[in-house]
Enzyme design. Structure first.
Site, PDB file in Angstrom:
ATOM      1  CD  GLU A  50     -82.363   3.063 -38.159  1.00 21.87           C
ATOM      2  OE1 GLU A  50     -82.877   1.967 -38.052  1.00 21.87           O
ATOM      3  OE2 GLU A  50     -81.307   3.263 -38.787  1.00 21.87           O
TER       4      GLU A  50
ATOM      5  NE  ARG B   3     -87.704 -12.036 -48.454  1.00 21.29           N
ATOM      6  CZ  ARG B   3     -86.442 -12.456 -48.392  1.00 21.29           C
ATOM      7  NH1 ARG B   3     -85.464 -11.582 -48.499  1.00 21.29           N
ATOM      8  NH2 ARG B   3     -86.148 -13.720 -48.214  1.00 21.29           N
TER       9      ARG B   3
ATOM     10  CG  HIS C 253     -71.511   2.816 -48.542  1.00 24.45           C
ATOM     11  ND1 HIS C 253     -70.928   3.742 -47.705  1.00 24.45           N
ATOM     12  CD2 HIS C 253     -72.300   2.054 -47.765  1.00 24.45           C
ATOM     13  CE1 HIS C 253     -71.368   3.545 -46.477  1.00 24.45           C
ATOM     14  NE2 HIS C 253     -72.192   2.524 -46.483  1.00 24.45           N
TER      15      HIS C 253
ATOM     16  CE  LYS D 162     -84.590  -9.818 -51.669  1.00 26.69           C
ATOM     17  NZ  LYS D 162     -83.667  -8.687 -51.567  1.00 26.69           N
TER      18      LYS D 162
END
Ligand code: GLN
Ligand code: ZN
Length: 759
Positions: free
Chosen positions: A606, A15, A696, A18
């Site tokens: 999903e 990663r 959120h 990232k």
């Protein structure tokens, strides 16, 4: 036979992208340093592919955040609010991706949406009436040249104009077709640029072609490409589709002057039939998506070679391709040090898939591949009896009958009984399950994982946290309490660890969006509950209070959808196996005196099939029963809740009601009121808790604001059916804002309750 890869993962084996991006966001590295890492990663990815002799390697599949966002920026589709920040190009890009708060201004990110039926998310381009779509960037050219300098001829890939227009959100009165002209011009310029660079093949990704299309859509598609392809110069054009079949437009696309057509023969159920029925033009190359780009299992060479053989009767030139971009699978098995060989040998991640392509290309040329050693080795693994098979589980699943999916008595009767048993006030208040995962909570878990503390010390801390959480909720005056979920930070892993048949990886990360990656566990064998999973935490919480504490479980469809599934049995069988495991947990909770149990189905929608006609044959027809299986055995007075994280379920509102839960909470604060109309119109029987504020965001909603929301809700929802709660779990929030918000929530419920009781 030669091979093609639609796209390669970008975040790096460890990663790297990232971590580098996050450093860049924090100002710890500069743009050049970030770019340097990106270049190294691209180089590494090219080399992997080159080493395995992939003929058609993609360039421009790399992205700092998302490929659709890259295309938007390339085409000048940058809303004014981001331009107004006057940031440099890269920072404007990241502002669109993540929002921006600083001296230059305060703007939200573009909307993010699920990429077809995957767990990847793309940024939704916003197009306003006054926008001038034109080619303003050069990323595809730069990345092509970068590969060229490494000695590689690549095919630049870019999202096609039709899919781009279809996925965009239109702010004004103009629609997709009003921008067709500009798009044709922009893409023509792009092709001109490629032509000048000597590019041989260009790949246009048009996955929207696998969705249900109208006649008008197809007309627009044809109009765009018929004109665009006149301007392709010396470039050959590959029309790439994936995630399904092109049943609405097969005859149209084979009639257009593409040089290659990419079809997915794994998820595209009808593609083979379409080729057989309509033939395939001699002058085009068929890029046959035969290697699974979405799953982690070793490819069964027999299946691939057999389909290839069938295709050969219709298509003269076939290239072996991945079914979709390899973006959706982890990097490499090399990073997995803890898997036993017996398990590991069944997997192929992105890098291993390249090696499989090489072997397949070799076998395709063989006069009798069934005698080749690589083939025999492959068959031996693919056909071998797998570890973690469980005859008992298989039998239990096979013997399920109608009554196992049917809870009695009927819901209305249960709801009445429950009202008498629980004496909950009008508009009962509750939360969705988790409370803030503070440093303290995370530290406890990581210390335990690292072996710094033992299970006793770990649990002691968890119990302390539960204790404080219960006291806090009592203080706040919440009606139905939760234990806070301090023993988990993940909705699937925690359950998977207590289920036989599950395999966990160390580094098998897959990009979910931007810098966020997920590490889905793998369903390897038959699934069975090994031990009670949540009972001790929930019963401890219940022992501390006279108020009801909700048990908290993840539902079978969500567990399945967030795992890599098996391919040797059906999704339905897997969902039922997990359903039985959760059912055992539900019954144990009930036995332990937990009378209200929530079974989360955050990810129910999903994996809904892309085409509507497939919703009920092959998805909802087992997904809804799998949920019912979990709770059909409980006593009438036990109250079953469920929770969902999105509210775009108007279209399946009856199916949601049909899950036969007593109460459902869901996110509603953002997507507003259409769902409430659907609830009203469908005479929804389940009691409902539409989230009254958005968790959120760290913002604390005021009492007045929440009161307003509740009043609005009451215009659509029967007063005996309304619950009051936030819209999702509180785990990502801080303690202070959480307590302040909940205090206001309880207060607002109280005010509205008093008013309602008066009249
Ligand atoms: N019970 C879970 C929680 O509160 C639900 C999370 C979710 O819906 N994503 O964290
Ligand atoms: Zn949620």
């Amino acid at each position: 036979m030669v091979s093609a890869v639609i796209g390669f993962p970008r975040v790096g084996k460890q990663r790297e992208l990232k971590f580098a991006s996050e450093k860049y966001f924090r100002g710890e590295i500069n743009k050049q340093e970030l770019e340097k890492i990106a270049i190294e990663l691209r180089k590494e990815h090219f080399i992997y592919q080159k080493e395995q002799g992939i003929t058609y390697i993609s360039s421009n599949d790399f992205s700092y955040y998302d490929g659709i966002l890259d295309t938007a920026v390339l085409l000048n589709v940058v809303p004014e609010c981001y331009r107004a920040l006057k940031l440099n190009e890269l920072d404007t890009y990241f502002a669109m991706a993540r929002g921006y708060q600083g001296a230059e201004g305060d703007v939200k990110a573009l909307a993010m949406k699920k990429w077809f039926n995957t767990n990847y998310h793309y940024m939704v381009p916003e197009i306003s009436d006054d926008m001038k779509i034109e080619l303003v960037g050069d990323k595809p050219f730069v990345l092509y040249q970068e590969a060229k300098e490494l000695g590689l001829e690549t095919k630049p890939v870019i999202i096609g104009p039709f899919t781009f227009l279809k996925l965009a959100k239109y702010q004004g009165t103009k629609k997709a077709k009003d921008f067709a002209e500009d798009m044709i011009n922009a893409y023509s310029q792009l092709l001109e640029g490629f032509h000048k660079l000597g590019v041989k093949w260009v790949q246009f990704d048009e996955p929207i072609l696998v969705t249900d299309l109208t006649g008008e859509d197809i007309e627009l598609f044809e109009q765009i490409y018929q004109r665009l392809l006149k301007r392709k110069g010396n470039c050959k054009i590959l029309l790439q589709t994936y995630f399904g079949d092109v049943r609405d437009c097969y005859s149209n696309i084979i009639g257009i002057a593409f040089d290659g057509i990419g079809l997915d023969f794994l998820e595209g159920k009808k593609n083979l039939e379409l080729v057989k029925q309509n033939g395939f033009p001699k002058d085009k190359i068929l890029f046959a998506g035969l290697l699974n780009g979405k799953n982690i299992w070793k490819c069964n060479y027999k299946n691939v070679l057999e389909i290839k053989k069938e295709l050969q009767e219709y298509a003269e030139q076939i290239v072996l391709s991945t079914s979709c971009s390899l973006l959706h699978v982890p990097y490499t098995l090399d990073s997995e040090t803890k898997l036993e060989q017996e398990v590991k040998q069944h997997f192929a991640f992105a890098v291993e898939k390249l090696a499989e392509m090489k072997e397949l290309c070799y076998l395709a040329e063989s006069s009798d591949y069934t005698k080749e050693q690589v083939y025999l080795d492959n068959q031996q693994i693919c056909e071998s009896e797998r570890k973690y098979q469980d005859k008992e589980v298989q039998k239990k699943t096979a013997l399920l009958e109608e009554k196992d999916f049917t809870r009695l008595p009927k819901r209305a009767e249960r709801q009445e009984l429950q009202k008498k048993v629980y004496h909950l006030p009008l508009f009962p208040t509750t939360t969705i399950g988790s409370f803030p995962q503070t440093q303290e909570v995370k530290k406890n878990r990581s210390s335990y994982r690292k072996g710094e503390i033992d299970k006793v010390a770990y649990d002691k801390k968890v119990f302390e946290l539960i204790h404080d959480c219960i006291r806090k909720q009592e203080e706040l005056g919440i009606d139905v309490l939760v234990h806070g979920e301090y023993e988990r930070n993940d909705m699937v892993e925690f359950f998977g660890e207590n289920l036989a048949g599950y395999i966990f990886t160390e580094k098998a990360w897959v990009q979910s969006y931007g810098t966020r990656c997920v590490k889905p566990p793998i369903i390897f064998g038959d699934v069975k509950r090994i031990r009670p999973i949540t009972v001790e935490y929930s019963s401890y919480a219940q022992s501390l209070t006279d108020k009801p504490v909700k048990g908290m479980l993840t539902g079978p469809v969500t567990i399945l959808n967030w795992s890599f599934p098996r391919e040797d049995i059906s999704l339905k069988e897997m969902a039922y196996q997990i359903g039985i495991a959760i059912r055992e947990e539900v019954l144990d909770l009930e036995e332990a005196g937990i009378n209200i149990i929530q079974i989360d189905e955050a990810a129910l929608k999903e994996k809904m099939p892309i085409r509507k006609s497939d919703w009920y044959s092959g998805y909802l027809d087992w997904a809804i029963p799998a949920f019912r299986l979990c709770h059909s055995g409980v006593r009438p007075e036990t109250q079953i809740h469920t929770h969902m994280c999105y509210s775009e379920f108007e279209e399946i509102i009856r199916d949601i009601d049909n899950m036969d839960a007593d109460v459902i909470s869901f996110e509603a604060s953002r997507s507003k009121l259409t769902i409430l109309d659907a609830i009203k119109d469908s005479e929804f029987e389940t009691e409902v808790g539409p989230g009254i504020y958005d968790i959120h965001s760290p913002r604390v909603p005021s009492v007045e604001e929440l009161e307003e929301v509740l009043k609005k809700l009451l215009t659509k929802i029967d007063k005996d059916k309304l619950w009051v709660n936030p819209d999702c779990g509180l785990k990502t929030r801080g303690i202070e804002e959480t307590e302040a918000s909940l205090k206001n929530l309880v207060e607002a419920a109280k005010i509205v309750r008093e008013k309602a009781e008066k009249c």
